[in-house]
Design an enzyme around this catalytic site. Structure first.
Site, mmCIF file in Angstrom:
data_model
loop_
_atom_site.group_PDB
_atom_site.id
_atom_site.type_symbol
_atom_site.label_atom_id
_atom_site.label_comp_id
_atom_site.label_asym_id
_atom_site.label_seq_id
_atom_site.Cartn_x
_atom_site.Cartn_y
_atom_site.Cartn_z
ATOM 1 N N GLU A 255 0.572 -1.380 0.090
ATOM 2 C CA GLU A 255 -0.082 0.059 -0.012
ATOM 3 C C GLU A 255 0.838 1.246 -0.125
ATOM 4 O OE1 GLU A 255 -2.624 -0.299 3.370
ATOM 5 O OE2 GLU A 255 -3.724 -1.754 2.490
ATOM 6 N N GLU B 242 -5.600 -8.401 0.799
ATOM 7 C CA GLU B 242 -6.141 -8.264 2.240
ATOM 8 C C GLU B 242 -7.597 -7.854 2.060
ATOM 9 O OE1 GLU B 242 -4.085 -4.902 4.193
ATOM 10 O OE2 GLU B 242 -2.221 -5.708 4.220
HETATM 11 O O1 IFM Z 1 -3.491 -3.285 9.309
HETATM 12 C C1 IFM Z 1 -3.759 -2.741 8.020
HETATM 13 C C2 IFM Z 1 -2.344 -3.294 7.215
HETATM 14 O O2 IFM Z 1 -1.073 -3.010 7.591
HETATM 15 C C3 IFM Z 1 -2.406 -2.743 5.928
HETATM 16 N N1 IFM Z 1 -3.682 -2.840 5.309
HETATM 17 C C4 IFM Z 1 -4.884 -2.393 6.118
HETATM 18 C C5 IFM Z 1 -4.875 -3.103 7.478
HETATM 19 C C6 IFM Z 1 -6.231 -2.828 8.158
HETATM 20 O O3 IFM Z 1 -5.864 -1.295 8.451
#
Ligand code: IFM
Length: 465
Positions: free
Chosen positions: A169, A357
């Site tokens: 990200e 994710e």
């Molecule tokens: O915890 C984070 C992760 O590190 C990156 N993506 C979003 C998750 C939830 O906020």
């Protein structure tokens, strides 16, 4: 409708995601130096209740038990990241063998248990020593990152890892860390954000090429945060606001990586990046990604807002809109995942996208028994996985889905309050308790989703060791 595993191809990669800083702890053990998050969390008022990631889930010391939990749950793919300052305490140069041994052992342990390792090179924990030299704003980071990727590739490249990711990200670590300042290293403004943005974008290809040079026959992706953006009304000015928010939050990093360049037409305020670019950067922004990692949790509603500088748009939060939301105040809107898979799937129609994710934080309660009931998370996962199935049926080449996250962990500026895990972690004792969602995921993966959550009751007390 509840999804079933056999709607998905056998080759579909099911897994869970984690990150070094959020789980490992051992912040200064065996030669590790501080990362930007280790120092940022010592600054007053930066992290919820002054919490810090020094111990987190103590995964560094307990990874064997946690791999055992993955095995018990039948989770075949595990995503984690490499803590840069653990393997290169000075940021570049000398390798810390003890730190690297940890990742070697982790990878070996996973493979021994037939769990595929999915490492991400960089998940936000820059060595503080590099930040002291300007961090992501300093163009030297291109060399520092190359050295990091090289070190990791040299040490782990021959251990049977099939899938890698370069960055986690980039929009979040540059936006929250170098523009808004509420993430480490806490810098603000365009003068920081624009060079950080450029350098992070350039590092995608650097990481990809360096990893490939150590290991052929691997797949390399990079991961992108994204939220489905809809306009608050159909008025022209809200439509424009939504388009700009989409360009900033969703398109800014993936488009250069697939050869489209930064979306500057929709984000004219980022044009000063051109002054930072050197000859050849346009071409160097394009990486050769084997897959795009989509990280989606929610939808955002955008409206025009004259007083927000440059963007002239703002997001209307879920609470204000009166819609169901998670503890992060993120709207629960499963169709968002479908929309993002469609949008990101168009960039490289001949290559897969992977949901690297997706998950939700709810205020889970542990009552001392051997279970934690989290029906909202079970529903969240079921509904989102159903949207993945829908995207595949509509022709999007989705080839994997990873739940965020294995166990409750350090949620950045929010500290330990939001619990995203399939496993509850008691941070005082490091006792792990599998939540109903963990049992559901396990049953789903084994194709025995009977709805009876007590059928696979498992309790693992790693504090007892
Ligand atoms: O915890 C984070 C992760 O590190 C990156 N993506 C979003 C998750 C939830 O906020």
């Amino acid at each position: 409708m509840t999804p079933v595993r056999n709607e998905f191809p056998d080759s579909f990669a099911w897994g869970v995601s984690t990150a070094a800083l959020q789980t490992e702890g051992a912040w200064n053990l065996d030669g590790k130096s501080p990362s930007v998050w280790d120092t940022f969390s010592t600054r007053k008022g930066k992290i919820h209740r002054g919490q810090h990631p020094k111990v987190a889930c103590d995964f560094y010391n307990r990874y064997e038990d946690d791999v055992e939990l993955l095995r018990i749950l039948g989770i075949p793919n595990f995503r984690f990241s490499i803590a840069w300052s653990r393997v290169l305490p000075n940021g570049t140069g000398r390798i810390n063998d003890k730190g690297m041994d940890f990742y070697k052992s982790l990878v070996d342990k996973l493979l021994e248990n037939e769990i595929a390792p999915w490492p991400t090179l960089y998940h936000w924990d820059l060595p503080q020593l590099l930040e002291d030299k300007g961090g992501w704003t300093n163009r030297d980071i291109l060399h520092w990152f190359e050295d990091f990727a090289n070190t990791v590739g040299l040490s782990l490249g021959n251990r049977g890892i099939q899938n890698w990711m370069v960055l986690n990200e980039p929009m979040v670590f540059t936006g929250a860390g170098y523009f808004l300042g509420y993430h480490a290293p806490g810098k603000r403004g365009f003068a920081n954000f624009i060079p950080a943005m450029l350098h992070a974008a350039l590092c995608t290809r650097i990481g990809e090429e360096v990893l490939r040079s150590h290991q052929s026959e691997i797949t390399i992706g990079s991961t992108y945060s994204c939220s489905y953006i809809t306009p608050k009304t159909i008025r022209e000015k809200d439509l424009i606001a939504a388009k700009r928010a989409d360009a900033l939050l969703n398109r800014l990093f993936v488009e250069p990586a697939v050869g489209l360049g930064f979306p500057l037409e929709d984000l004219p305020m980022l044009r000063p990046v051109e002054k930072w670019m050197k000859q050849g950067d346009d071409a160097r922004l394009k990486a050769n990604l084997d897959f795009i990692g989509v990280q989606n949790y929610t939808r955002e509603v955008a409206e025009a807002c004259w007083y927000v500088p440059y963007l002239k748009a703002r997001l209307v939060n879920a609470k204000k809109r009166g819609v169901p939301h998670t503890e992060m105040q993120w709207e629960i809107y499963p169709e968002a995942l479908y929309e993002m898979l469609v949008q990101f799937g168009r960039y490289q129609p001949d290559k897969p996208v992977i949901v690297t994710e997706n998950g939700a934080a709810f205020p889970d309660v542990y009552d001392g028994s051997d279970a934690v009931q989290d029906p909202l998370r079970v529903q969240y996962l079921q509904k989102h996985i159903a949207q993945v199935s829908r995207a595949i049926k509509d022709g999007v080449p989705v080839s994997g889905y990873f739940v965020w996250t294995l166990m409750d962990n350090f949620e950045w500026a929010e500290g330990y309050r939001p619990r995203f895990g399939l496993i509850y972690n008691d941070f005082d004792t490091q006792k792990r308790i599998i939540k109903d969602s963990g049992r559901w995921y396990s049953d789903f993966l084994s194709g025995t989703d009977s709805g009876d959550l007590s059928s696979r009751a498992v309790l693992m007390d790693s504090s007892a060791k």
